[in-house]
Design a protein around this motif. Sequence first.
Motif, PDB file in Angstrom:
ATOM      1  N   THR A 160       0.775  -1.174  -0.022  1.00 43.16           N
ATOM      2  CA  THR A 160       0.015  -0.119  -0.195  1.00 43.16           C
ATOM      3  C   THR A 160       1.005   1.244  -0.071  1.00 43.16           C
ATOM      4  O   THR A 160       0.599   2.450  -0.631  1.00 43.16           O
ATOM      5  CB  THR A 160      -1.010  -0.062   1.232  1.00 43.16           C
ATOM      6  OG1 THR A 160      -1.820  -1.135   1.111  1.00 43.16           O
ATOM      7  CG2 THR A 160      -1.700   1.268   1.333  1.00 43.16           C
ATOM      8  N   GLU A 161       1.879   1.419   0.772  1.00 42.35           N
ATOM      9  CA  GLU A 161       2.815   2.441   0.727  1.00 42.35           C
ATOM     10  C   GLU A 161       3.580   2.585  -0.629  1.00 42.35           C
ATOM     11  O   GLU A 161       3.340   3.867  -1.041  1.00 42.35           O
ATOM     12  CB  GLU A 161       4.009   2.237   1.899  1.00 42.35           C
ATOM     13  CG  GLU A 161       5.113   3.188   2.163  1.00 42.35           C
ATOM     14  CD  GLU A 161       5.933   2.727   2.861  1.00 42.35           C
ATOM     15  OE1 GLU A 161       6.631   3.762   3.449  1.00 42.35           O
ATOM     16  OE2 GLU A 161       6.244   1.639   3.329  1.00 42.35           O
ATOM     17  N   ILE A 162       3.970   1.470  -1.400  1.00 43.76           N
ATOM     18  CA  ILE A 162       4.276   1.738  -2.600  1.00 43.76           C
ATOM     19  C   ILE A 162       3.439   2.246  -3.480  1.00 43.76           C
ATOM     20  O   ILE A 162       3.744   3.099  -4.326  1.00 43.76           O
ATOM     21  CB  ILE A 162       4.973   0.217  -3.102  1.00 43.76           C
ATOM     22  CG1 ILE A 162       6.114  -0.319  -2.199  1.00 43.76           C
ATOM     23  CG2 ILE A 162       5.472   0.266  -4.409  1.00 43.76           C
ATOM     24  CD1 ILE A 162       7.277   0.466  -2.376  1.00 43.76           C
ATOM     25  N   MET A 163       2.179   1.727  -3.424  1.00 42.56           N
ATOM     26  CA  MET A 163       0.988   2.194  -4.510  1.00 42.56           C
ATOM     27  C   MET A 163       0.978   3.897  -4.198  1.00 42.56           C
ATOM     28  O   MET A 163       0.790   4.451  -5.161  1.00 42.56           O
ATOM     29  CB  MET A 163      -0.045   1.373  -3.921  1.00 42.56           C
ATOM     30  CG  MET A 163      -0.042   0.038  -4.759  1.00 42.56           C
ATOM     31  SD  MET A 163      -1.706  -0.891  -4.183  1.00 42.56           S
ATOM     32  CE  MET A 163      -2.926   0.366  -5.005  1.00 42.56           C
ATOM     33  N   GLU A 164       0.997   4.063  -3.063  1.00 39.46           N
ATOM     34  CA  GLU A 164       0.940   5.657  -2.539  1.00 39.46           C
ATOM     35  C   GLU A 164       1.956   6.519  -3.235  1.00 39.46           C
ATOM     36  O   GLU A 164       1.690   7.573  -3.747  1.00 39.46           O
ATOM     37  CB  GLU A 164       0.544   5.947  -1.060  1.00 39.46           C
ATOM     38  CG  GLU A 164      -0.563   5.257  -0.520  1.00 39.46           C
ATOM     39  CD  GLU A 164      -0.637   5.265   0.904  1.00 39.46           C
ATOM     40  OE1 GLU A 164       0.214   5.593   1.624  1.00 39.46           O
ATOM     41  OE2 GLU A 164      -1.672   5.041   1.699  1.00 39.46           O
ATOM     42  N   ILE A 165       3.200   5.940  -2.928  1.00 36.60           N
ATOM     43  CA  ILE A 165       4.164   6.713  -3.524  1.00 36.60           C
ATOM     44  C   ILE A 165       4.094   6.803  -5.293  1.00 36.60           C
ATOM     45  O   ILE A 165       4.420   7.731  -5.410  1.00 36.60           O
ATOM     46  CB  ILE A 165       5.687   5.985  -2.915  1.00 36.60           C
ATOM     47  CG1 ILE A 165       5.649   6.097  -1.648  1.00 36.60           C
ATOM     48  CG2 ILE A 165       6.942   6.736  -3.752  1.00 36.60           C
ATOM     49  CD1 ILE A 165       6.951   5.382  -0.801  1.00 36.60           C
ATOM     50  N   ASN A 166       3.749   5.640  -5.694  1.00 37.29           N
ATOM     51  CA  ASN A 166       3.626   5.460  -7.204  1.00 37.29           C
ATOM     52  C   ASN A 166       2.648   6.608  -7.475  1.00 37.29           C
ATOM     53  O   ASN A 166       2.723   7.543  -8.529  1.00 37.29           O
ATOM     54  CB  ASN A 166       3.096   4.237  -7.566  1.00 37.29           C
ATOM     55  CG  ASN A 166       4.305   3.378  -8.214  1.00 37.29           C
ATOM     56  OD1 ASN A 166       5.076   3.784  -9.095  1.00 37.29           O
ATOM     57  ND2 ASN A 166       4.315   2.432  -7.718  1.00 37.29           N
ATOM     58  N   GLU A 167       1.686   6.849  -6.849  1.00 31.97           N
ATOM     59  CA  GLU A 167       0.431   7.743  -7.122  1.00 31.97           C
ATOM     60  C   GLU A 167       0.925   9.115  -6.967  1.00 31.97           C
ATOM     61  O   GLU A 167       1.038  10.177  -7.934  1.00 31.97           O
ATOM     62  CB  GLU A 167      -0.705   7.733  -6.315  1.00 31.97           C
ATOM     63  CG  GLU A 167      -1.530   6.111  -6.400  1.00 31.97           C
ATOM     64  CD  GLU A 167      -2.444   5.984  -5.547  1.00 31.97           C
ATOM     65  OE1 GLU A 167      -2.800   6.661  -4.744  1.00 31.97           O
ATOM     66  OE2 GLU A 167      -3.417   5.001  -5.746  1.00 31.97           O
ATOM     67  N   LYS A 168       1.502   9.379  -5.882  1.00 30.41           N
ATOM     68  CA  LYS A 168       2.403  10.743  -5.536  1.00 30.41           C
ATOM     69  C   LYS A 168       3.252  10.950  -6.815  1.00 30.41           C
ATOM     70  O   LYS A 168       3.289  12.074  -7.284  1.00 30.41           O
ATOM     71  CB  LYS A 168       3.014  10.597  -4.372  1.00 30.41           C
ATOM     72  CG  LYS A 168       3.680  11.938  -3.810  1.00 30.41           C
ATOM     73  CD  LYS A 168       4.138  11.839  -2.386  1.00 30.41           C
ATOM     74  CE  LYS A 168       4.603  13.138  -1.858  1.00 30.41           C
ATOM     75  NZ  LYS A 168       3.370  14.239  -1.673  1.00 30.41           N
ATOM     76  N   LEU A 221      11.012   2.680  -8.317  1.00 29.69           N
ATOM     77  CA  LEU A 221      10.665   3.875  -8.314  1.00 29.69           C
ATOM     78  C   LEU A 221      11.619   4.983  -8.331  1.00 29.69           C
ATOM     79  O   LEU A 221      11.289   5.890  -8.897  1.00 29.69           O
ATOM     80  CB  LEU A 221      10.146   4.347  -6.465  1.00 29.69           C
ATOM     81  CG  LEU A 221       8.713   3.525  -6.256  1.00 29.69           C
ATOM     82  CD1 LEU A 221       8.619   3.554  -4.398  1.00 29.69           C
ATOM     83  CD2 LEU A 221       7.594   4.162  -6.834  1.00 29.69           C
ATOM     84  N   GLU A 222      12.668   4.737  -7.986  1.00 31.77           N
ATOM     85  CA  GLU A 222      13.930   5.757  -8.433  1.00 31.77           C
ATOM     86  C   GLU A 222      14.109   5.864 -10.017  1.00 31.77           C
ATOM     87  O   GLU A 222      14.260   6.752 -10.511  1.00 31.77           O
ATOM     88  CB  GLU A 222      15.343   5.442  -7.918  1.00 31.77           C
ATOM     89  CG  GLU A 222      15.254   5.468  -6.236  1.00 31.77           C
ATOM     90  CD  GLU A 222      16.646   4.999  -5.805  1.00 31.77           C
ATOM     91  OE1 GLU A 222      17.114   3.914  -5.812  1.00 31.77           O
ATOM     92  OE2 GLU A 222      17.253   5.740  -4.897  1.00 31.77           O
ATOM     93  N   ASP A 223      14.039   4.725 -10.749  1.00 33.29           N
ATOM     94  CA  ASP A 223      13.860   4.837 -12.224  1.00 33.29           C
ATOM     95  C   ASP A 223      12.860   5.398 -12.642  1.00 33.29           C
ATOM     96  O   ASP A 223      12.962   6.615 -13.587  1.00 33.29           O
ATOM     97  CB  ASP A 223      13.997   3.358 -12.640  1.00 33.29           C
ATOM     98  CG  ASP A 223      15.360   2.671 -12.296  1.00 33.29           C
ATOM     99  OD1 ASP A 223      16.081   3.190 -11.923  1.00 33.29           O
ATOM    100  OD2 ASP A 223      15.235   1.386 -12.637  1.00 33.29           O
ATOM    101  N   LYS A 224      11.822   5.312 -12.140  1.00 30.31           N
ATOM    102  CA  LYS A 224      10.513   6.401 -12.778  1.00 30.31           C
ATOM    103  C   LYS A 224      10.657   7.716 -12.254  1.00 30.31           C
ATOM    104  O   LYS A 224      10.261   8.569 -13.338  1.00 30.31           O
ATOM    105  CB  LYS A 224       9.187   5.700 -11.728  1.00 30.31           C
ATOM    106  CG  LYS A 224       8.748   4.291 -12.458  1.00 30.31           C
ATOM    107  CD  LYS A 224       7.417   3.854 -11.654  1.00 30.31           C
ATOM    108  CE  LYS A 224       6.989   2.492 -11.952  1.00 30.31           C
ATOM    109  NZ  LYS A 224       5.940   2.063 -11.262  1.00 30.31           N
ATOM    110  N   LEU A 225      11.285   7.999 -11.086  1.00 30.00           N
ATOM    111  CA  LEU A 225      11.499   9.186 -10.801  1.00 30.00           C
ATOM    112  C   LEU A 225      12.502  10.067 -11.636  1.00 30.00           C
ATOM    113  O   LEU A 225      12.218  11.130 -12.190  1.00 30.00           O
ATOM    114  CB  LEU A 225      12.087   9.430  -9.397  1.00 30.00           C
ATOM    115  CG  LEU A 225      12.520  10.851  -8.772  1.00 30.00           C
ATOM    116  CD1 LEU A 225      11.261  11.702  -8.945  1.00 30.00           C
ATOM    117  CD2 LEU A 225      13.180  10.736  -7.463  1.00 30.00           C
ATOM    118  N   LYS A 226      13.498   9.291 -12.274  1.00 28.90           N
ATOM    119  CA  LYS A 226      14.564   9.926 -13.002  1.00 28.90           C
ATOM    120  C   LYS A 226      13.865   9.980 -14.478  1.00 28.90           C
ATOM    121  O   LYS A 226      14.290  10.944 -15.102  1.00 28.90           O
ATOM    122  CB  LYS A 226      15.774   8.983 -13.552  1.00 28.90           C
ATOM    123  CG  LYS A 226      16.525   8.484 -12.038  1.00 28.90           C
ATOM    124  CD  LYS A 226      17.785   7.758 -12.201  1.00 28.90           C
ATOM    125  CE  LYS A 226      18.545   7.442 -10.872  1.00 28.90           C
ATOM    126  NZ  LYS A 226      19.441   6.528 -11.087  1.00 28.90           N
TER     127      LYS A 226
END
Length: 232
Positions: A160-168, A221-226
């Motif tokens: 759930t935490e990962i999903m929330e960060i993805n949405e953010k 998540l870091e790859d998506k952020l980059k």
Amino acid sequence: MQAALRQHLGGARGGLRGSEAALRPRCVGPASPPAPRCWSCGGPVPGAAGLPHFCPSCRALQPPGPRPDLFRLMDCDRSFSLDVQRLQRRFRSLQRALHPDRFGQRPPKEQHYSEQHSSLVNKAYQTLLNPLSRGLYLLELNGVEPAQETDCDADSEFLTEIMEINEKLAESKNEDSLEETETLIKVKREELTKEVTAAFERDDLQEAKKLLAKMKYFANLEDKLKNKKMPS
């Protein structure tokens, strides 16, 4: 006469015993493997346990060994806790000694060995520098298979935490919101790194395996952020 005959027979028997001893096979241990030979001059090359080494006679670079220990290659302790500066110094030292540019005038075979060594050193450096790949490599050395992503499915709170960060991250529209998400990911990754360090220090490989599986999510998540930060 009888005494002389006994003496003659005794000498004959002694000679037979000596012959039998000479013919009897000796018990010897297993033969040691032959010392490696230099590909260039044929001279003996002392073993270096997979480390880059040169022939002591002709100074030809020898081929890399099979499946070298990357920690040993980079002169680092086999541990999740790593002296990064020591790793960087070793990397620069090896690259100076083994870079293909230094072997441009050498035989083609030695040039090829230089390329192999240089590629291996790069791989070792990147593997040990990154906490996730370093941890996965430690598991491999200890015969532990890495966890699959499905192994984290039971931890609903984490997912759930990962999903929330993805949405953010998906909703981030400006530099400030991206920096906020980046800071959150960095803090979570550092927390996990500390937990993985503790797991390896107490030799709890199964716990380290679970934590490294979680680190994979944050690496994604870091790859998506980059990619998000790259100009379109």
